[in-house]
Enzyme design. Structure first.
Site, short mmCIF file in Angstrom:
data_model
loop_
_atom_site.label_atom_id
_atom_site.label_comp_id
_atom_site.label_asym_id
_atom_site.label_seq_id
_atom_site.Cartn_x
_atom_site.Cartn_y
_atom_site.Cartn_z
N THR A 1 -22.70 38.75 -28.32
CA THR A 1 -22.35 37.44 -27.76
C THR A 1 -23.50 36.85 -26.96
OG1 THR A 1 -20.00 37.91 -27.76
CG2 THR A 1 -20.74 36.32 -26.14
N SER B 1 -21.51 43.53 -32.56
CA SER B 1 -21.55 44.99 -32.36
C SER B 1 -20.30 45.71 -32.84
CB SER B 1 -21.85 45.33 -30.89
OG SER B 1 -20.71 45.23 -30.09
N THR C 1 -20.98 43.36 -26.40
CA THR C 1 -20.21 44.14 -25.42
C THR C 1 -19.23 45.11 -26.08
OG1 THR C 1 -18.47 42.44 -25.30
CG2 THR C 1 -20.27 42.28 -23.70
N ASP C 2 -18.83 44.80 -27.33
CA ASP C 2 -17.69 45.54 -27.89
C ASP C 2 -17.95 47.02 -28.13
OD1 ASP C 2 -15.98 43.42 -27.72
OD2 ASP C 2 -16.25 42.76 -29.78
C1 SIN Z 1 -20.19 41.87 -29.92
O1 SIN Z 1 -19.82 42.92 -29.39
O2 SIN Z 1 -21.20 41.80 -30.63
C2 SIN Z 1 -19.37 40.63 -29.79
C3 SIN Z 1 -18.64 40.56 -28.52
C4 SIN Z 1 -19.52 40.50 -27.30
O3 SIN Z 1 -20.73 40.70 -27.31
O4 SIN Z 1 -18.92 40.22 -26.22
#
Ligand code: SIN
Length: 334
Positions: free
Chosen positions: A22, A68, A101-102
């Site tokens: 993100t 991710s 973050t995921d």
């Molecule tokens: C991801 O994990 O690539 C998408 C979600 C995020 O980064 O918050």
């Protein structure tokens, strides 16, 4: 930190590796915080106008450009190889990785376990896309650079919303809030305040970080990981009310001879202190009898699992996702 330490860290180079997420997300409108596509903006564009970078040497490299949730062995191997390459360069003081973050907690644990770095490797991220009215990525990236330049920093950490988390403890704990990460009972290892790092406890380290070849990371462990053609299959099952063990029995029926990745391990996310519904336990005992490695963790967000009479080894404090990675890395061919 002495003046000399400070100067040498500023003279040294920070390498920023982009993997997507993100933080590199793009939406069609600045007020759209959910309908964006992750992994769109190049890391070279993310680092523009980051003041912490303007005051020292840095390089950027796009290792991947993924959401991710789709993280896989190919990206992990590319990342491990590039982090190792840059850590081995004497002029590099630390590496920053921009990441979704995921699955950040999985990549953080993997990098720490495989590299055991003696220089800082700082993962950072964002909960809002780069196109947001008020994106959180630039501040997180700036904090990450500060950490990478910090004298004495070592090991893999993640920084998000000014909190610095150890790779061992960090978990994503919220679906959309900007302060999305938590370190459970241990708490963050520090915070970034007013452009300064305030540490609460030690940087992450393994007892055996000694390395004969590089002195900076564990080269033999890196080689072993980079040689892998697939990850050993380790599945996670959950114990819950009225569990009947069907998931495990399906895994035994269809997974044991699955080519090219037969079932080798199961992590059970037990109730409370790692207790397991009796029907699930009976299926897991059959799995162990069939040669499958079983590890007991907990579905609770906090606390360790202690030994119990089932004889199923506990996860040594790791939550299910990290216990799965630990078992997979353990099962990799030497
Ligand atoms: C991801 O994990 O690539 C998408 C979600 C995020 O980064 O918050």
């Amino acid at each position: 930190m002495t003046e000399a330490d400070l100067l040498s860290k500023m003279d040294g180079c920070v390498v920023v590796l982009g993997t997507g997420g993100t933080i590199a997300g793009r939406a069609s409108r600045p007020d759209d915080l959910s309908g964006y596509v992750a992994g769109q903006v190049a890391v070279a564009d993310l680092v523009r106008d980051i003041p912490a970078l303007a005051s020292g040497l840095f390089e950027v490299e796009q290792v991947a450009q993924v959401d991710s949730k789709d993280m896989d062995l190919v990206v992990w191997q590319a990342l491990v190889a590039r982090v190792a390459h840059h850590l081995a360069r004497p002029e590099v003081v630390g590496v920053v990785v921009t990441h979704g973050t995921d699955t950040l907690e999985e990549t953080a644990y993997l990098l720490q376990s495989v590299l055991k770095p003696r220089k800082p490797v700082v993962l950072t991220c964002a909960m809002r896309p780069a196109t947001a009215l008020v994106p959180d990525g630039p501040q997180n990236l700036s904090d990450a650079v500060l950490l990478a330049r910090r004298a004495g920093a070592k090991g893999v950490v993640a920084v998000c919303a000014a909190k610095v988390h150890s790779a061992f403890d960090v978990v994503k704990a919220h679906t959309y809030q900007v302060d999305a990460f938590d370190s459970g009972d241990a708490g963050p290892i520090g915070v970034v305040e007013h452009g300064q790092v305030r540490l609460f406890r030690a940087w992450p380290a393994f007892a055996d970080t000694a390395d004969r070849e590089t002195g900076v990371f564990d080269a033999s462990s890196v080689k072993r990981f980079l040689k892998a053609t697939r990850l050993p299959r380790v599945e996670i099952v959950l114990s819950h009310a009225a569990a009947d063990g069907l998931m495990v029995r399906c895994l035994l029926d269809h997974g044991l001879n699955q080519s090219p990745a037969p079932l080798q391990g199961i992590v059970v996310a037990g109730t409370g202190n790692g207790t397991i519904h009796r029907s699930l336990l009976s299926a897991l005992e059959d799995a162990m009898a069939a040669g499958v490695r079983v590890v007991r963790s907990t579905r609770c967000a906090r606390g360790w699992v202690s030994t119990d009479p089932t004889g199923i080894p506990d996860s040594d404090g790791l939550p299910p996702l990290k216990a799965r990675l630990a078992l997979m890395l353990n099962l990799l061919p030497g």
